[in-house]
Design an enzyme around this catalytic site. Structure first.
Site, PDB file in Angstrom:
ATOM      1  N   TYR A 141       0.482  -1.348   0.311  1.00  0.00           N
ATOM      2  CA  TYR A 141       0.050  -0.541  -0.191  1.00  0.00           C
ATOM      3  C   TYR A 141       1.149   0.849   0.384  1.00  0.00           C
ATOM      4  O   TYR A 141       1.426   1.502   0.906  1.00  0.00           O
ATOM      5  CB  TYR A 141      -0.949  -0.008   1.288  1.00  0.00           C
ATOM      6  CG  TYR A 141      -2.565  -0.238   0.400  1.00  0.00           C
ATOM      7  CD1 TYR A 141      -3.045   1.015  -0.063  1.00  0.00           C
ATOM      8  CD2 TYR A 141      -2.922  -1.023   1.251  1.00  0.00           C
ATOM      9  CE1 TYR A 141      -4.265   0.653  -0.052  1.00  0.00           C
ATOM     10  CE2 TYR A 141      -3.983  -1.058   1.195  1.00  0.00           C
ATOM     11  CZ  TYR A 141      -5.007   0.075   0.203  1.00  0.00           C
ATOM     12  OH  TYR A 141      -6.301  -0.253  -0.391  1.00  0.00           O
ATOM     13  N   THR A 190      -3.620   7.399 -21.901  1.00  0.00           N
ATOM     14  CA  THR A 190      -3.451   5.554 -21.123  1.00  0.00           C
ATOM     15  C   THR A 190      -2.340   5.825 -21.544  1.00  0.00           C
ATOM     16  O   THR A 190      -0.998   6.517 -21.478  1.00  0.00           O
ATOM     17  CB  THR A 190      -4.598   5.045 -21.668  1.00  0.00           C
ATOM     18  OG1 THR A 190      -3.515   5.362 -23.150  1.00  0.00           O
ATOM     19  CG2 THR A 190      -6.013   5.644 -21.660  1.00  0.00           C
ATOM     20  N   LYS A 193      -1.963   2.023 -24.781  1.00  0.00           N
ATOM     21  CA  LYS A 193      -2.294   2.324 -25.830  1.00  0.00           C
ATOM     22  C   LYS A 193      -1.354   2.511 -26.891  1.00  0.00           C
ATOM     23  O   LYS A 193      -0.290   1.231 -27.388  1.00  0.00           O
ATOM     24  CB  LYS A 193      -3.309   3.182 -26.602  1.00  0.00           C
ATOM     25  CG  LYS A 193      -5.164   2.803 -25.654  1.00  0.00           C
ATOM     26  CD  LYS A 193      -5.524   3.821 -25.917  1.00  0.00           C
ATOM     27  CE  LYS A 193      -6.538   3.518 -25.376  1.00  0.00           C
ATOM     28  NZ  LYS A 193      -8.181   4.306 -25.313  1.00  0.00           N
ATOM     29  N   GLU A 246      -0.703   4.703  -0.340  1.00  0.00           N
ATOM     30  CA  GLU A 246      -1.083   5.767  -0.211  1.00  0.00           C
ATOM     31  C   GLU A 246      -0.955   7.033  -0.108  1.00  0.00           C
ATOM     32  O   GLU A 246      -0.064   7.282   0.711  1.00  0.00           O
ATOM     33  CB  GLU A 246      -2.130   6.063   0.570  1.00  0.00           C
ATOM     34  CG  GLU A 246      -3.630   5.607   0.624  1.00  0.00           C
ATOM     35  CD  GLU A 246      -5.441   5.341   1.494  1.00  0.00           C
ATOM     36  OE1 GLU A 246      -4.806   6.311   2.420  1.00  0.00           O
ATOM     37  OE2 GLU A 246      -5.547   5.067   0.403  1.00  0.00           O
ATOM     38  N   ARG A 271      -1.538  -1.751 -18.905  1.00  0.00           N
ATOM     39  CA  ARG A 271      -2.783  -0.838 -18.441  1.00  0.00           C
ATOM     40  C   ARG A 271      -2.692   0.401 -17.628  1.00  0.00           C
ATOM     41  O   ARG A 271      -2.386   0.150 -16.246  1.00  0.00           O
ATOM     42  CB  ARG A 271      -3.174  -1.611 -18.160  1.00  0.00           C
ATOM     43  CG  ARG A 271      -5.154  -1.702 -18.779  1.00  0.00           C
ATOM     44  CD  ARG A 271      -6.185  -3.406 -18.923  1.00  0.00           C
ATOM     45  NE  ARG A 271      -5.096  -3.332 -20.117  1.00  0.00           N
ATOM     46  CZ  ARG A 271      -6.167  -2.780 -21.452  1.00  0.00           C
ATOM     47  NH1 ARG A 271      -6.978  -2.298 -21.380  1.00  0.00           N
ATOM     48  NH2 ARG A 271      -5.044  -3.383 -22.375  1.00  0.00           N
ATOM     49  N   ASP A 322      -6.318  15.298 -24.271  1.00  0.00           N
ATOM     50  CA  ASP A 322      -6.150  13.417 -24.424  1.00  0.00           C
ATOM     51  C   ASP A 322      -5.842  12.774 -24.906  1.00  0.00           C
ATOM     52  O   ASP A 322      -6.426  12.201 -26.278  1.00  0.00           O
ATOM     53  CB  ASP A 322      -7.854  13.352 -24.129  1.00  0.00           C
ATOM     54  CG  ASP A 322      -8.033  11.316 -23.680  1.00  0.00           C
ATOM     55  OD1 ASP A 322      -7.138  11.386 -23.407  1.00  0.00           O
ATOM     56  OD2 ASP A 322      -9.142  11.048 -22.963  1.00  0.00           O
TER      57      ASP A 322
HETATM   58  C1  LIG Z   1      -8.912   4.383 -24.728  1.00  0.00           C
HETATM   59  C2  LIG Z   1      -9.240   6.168 -23.897  1.00  0.00           C
HETATM   60  C3  LIG Z   1      -9.580   6.486 -22.576  1.00  0.00           C
HETATM   61  C4  LIG Z   1      -9.586   5.373 -21.773  1.00  0.00           C
HETATM   62  O1  LIG Z   1      -9.399   4.431 -21.293  1.00  0.00           O
HETATM   63  P1  LIG Z   1      -9.856   3.549 -20.084  1.00  0.00           P
HETATM   64  O2  LIG Z   1     -10.227   2.383 -20.482  1.00  0.00           O
HETATM   65  O3  LIG Z   1     -10.278   4.409 -19.424  1.00  0.00           O
HETATM   66  O4  LIG Z   1      -8.627   3.762 -19.486  1.00  0.00           O
HETATM   67  C5  LIG Z   1     -10.099   7.970 -22.695  1.00  0.00           C
HETATM   68  N1  LIG Z   1      -9.403   8.645 -23.710  1.00  0.00           N
HETATM   69  C6  LIG Z   1      -9.827   8.645 -24.851  1.00  0.00           C
HETATM   70  C7  LIG Z   1      -9.661   9.494 -26.278  1.00  0.00           C
HETATM   71  C8  LIG Z   1      -9.840   7.054 -24.822  1.00  0.00           C
HETATM   72  O5  LIG Z   1      -9.265   6.452 -27.046  1.00  0.00           O
END
Ligand SMILES: *Cc1c(COP(=O)(O)O)cnc(C)c1O
Length: 423
Positions: free
Chosen positions: A51, A223, A226, A53, A232, A197
């Site tokens: 943990y 993220t 990707k 935190e 993840r 994002d």
């Molecule tokens: C994949 C994605 C996320 C977040 O995905 P999680 O499954 O929550 O990790 C956020 N914004 C965009 C534009 C995405 O393509």
């Protein structure tokens, strides 16, 4: 030797089946990738036992000295990778990274503006079915009807009318370059915060293959799993000015203890992304999607926006019909799946069908590029996609091309192991 195989053969067998699925098929889901053995090892490590935190140097539990070290490493490497002043690596997913930014700078019912989910946006950008859509007042922008690309003049007009507190840009199914500077200028004009994002394109941005949002907009969320090819998870970058507010919003605002084994994996991923090899990888992702796009266009398919600048292609299936009803995204996903090609159905601009059916197909190259495939292989994959879709379009119950293509793919895929060193 496997402890899991001995102790829990049920779970072991499921993982083994999934391993074979990944090896024998072609993963063309635009949001997926194949992590390195080093990332796998870090994520599967004893770092999960703790943990932690709080943040490095300010934890609520004892015994965190090594967790401090690994989190500092992850933060420093992420800052270096994107040239950011501040990084938070604790968000467990991209959605939570977004929620943390909103929660830090907006109040209940404040207005945000973002790309519509059905036109390429993401659930966590204020979709009505998501907490973000229920908690904030949302005005969506879409893509231009003709070009199927973002039209910054239209978005600026909408921003002047709506006067949002925050403008969110970034997408899950948009095949074109996003102009973060234009978004920031619009946000500045109307006095809004600007969040980019970059969940999908983070690897391309890190490698300089897509213009960056870091140092341009106020907050960059991402993220790590990707195009960045890590475990993840999520992350947030901002200037020092906003560091405290962002950190407080993630913990204690959104989460309790961070996933420290994943943070260890993120640190490894950021190191990998700093290498010249990764730059080559990112370049190849784009070359691959463009090679595939060219063949698909040549085969007569419609691509949303007419092509791609990044790692993904959005096929518009509305013209793919022999006698009336066009092939749906759901059908295309199912039939290609039977042939060993994993893709996902996706809404397209001016969608008429439900999100469970859709008229589009999203195809991405990050995972197959990680397996070492290049333009030549992508052209072959595009031909397989075309063969299957055209055949089932004529006759939904035809298995001719599906069976033939599946055989060819199984043999082809075996030449591109997931982990060459372990085969
Ligand atoms: C994949 C994605 C996320 C977040 O995905 P999680 O499954 O929550 O990790 C956020 N914004 C965009 C534009 C995405 O393509």
């Amino acid at each position: 030797m496997s402890y899991l195989a001995d102790y829990d053969p049920e779970v072991y067998d499921i993982i083994e089946k999934e391993r074979l699925r990944q090896i024998n098929g072609l993963e063309l889901i635009a949001s997926e990738n194949v992590v390195s053995k080093s990332v796998l090892e870090a994520v599967g490590s004893i770092m999960t036992n703790k943990y932690a935190e709080g943040y490095p140097g300010k934890r609520y539990y004892g015994g965190c000295e090594f967790h401090d070290m690994v989190e500092n490493l992850a933060r420093d490497r992420l800052c270096k990778l994107f040239g950011a002043e501040h990084a938070n690596v604790q968000a467990v997913s991209g959605s939570q990274a977004n929620q943390a930014v909103y929660f830090a700078f907006m109040k209940h019912n404040d207005k945000m503006m973002s790309q519509d989910l059905s036109q390429g946006g993401h659930l966590s950008h204020g979709s009505p079915v998501n907490i973000t859509g229920k908690w904030y007042s949302v005005s969506h922008y879409g893509v231009d009807k003709e070009t199927e690309m973002l039209d910054y003049a239209q978005i600026a007009d909408q921003a002047r009318r709506e006067k949002p507190k925050m403008i969110v840009c970034g997408a899950s199914a948009y095949p074109r370059t996003i102009d973060f500077k234009a978004f920031k200028e619009i946000a500045e004009e109307v006095g809004a915060y600007c969040t980019a994002d970059i969940a999908h394109i983070a690897g391309l941005v890190a490698a300089g293959e897509h213009p960056t949002s870091v140092g341009v907009v106020d907050f960059t969320t991402t993220t790590t799993h990707k195009t960045l090819r890590g475990p993840r998870g999520g992350a947030i970058m901002c200037s020092d000015e906003y560091a405290k507010d962002i950190d407080r919003s993630v913990f204690p605002g959104m989460q309790g203890g961070p996933l420290m084994h994943v943070i260890a994996g993120k640190a490894v991923c950021f190191r990998e992304a700093l290498t010249p090899d990764f730059k080559e990888y990112a370049k190849q992702i784009i070359k691959n999607s463009q090679a595939m796009a060219n063949v698909l266009i040549g085969e007569g398919f419609d691509l949303v926006s007419g092509g791609t600048d990044n790692h993904l292609i959005l096929l518009d299936l509305t013209n793919l019909s022999e006698n009336g009803d066009h092939l749906t995204g759901l059908e295309a996903e199912t039939f290609l799946g039977e042939a060993g090609i994993t893709v996902n159905k996706n809404t397209i601009p001016r969608e008429k069908l439900s999100p469970f059916v859709t008229s589009g197909l999203r195809i991405g190259t990050p995972a197959v590029t990680s397996r070492g495939m290049k333009e030549k292989e992508m052209e072959q994959v595009a031909v397989w996609i075309s063969r299957v879709l055209k055949d089932v379009c004529k006759n939904r119950s035809s298995k001719t091309e599906i069976d033939a293509v599946k055989k060819e793919i199984t043999e082809f895929a075996s030449k591109f192991p997931l982990y060459p060193e372990v085969a």
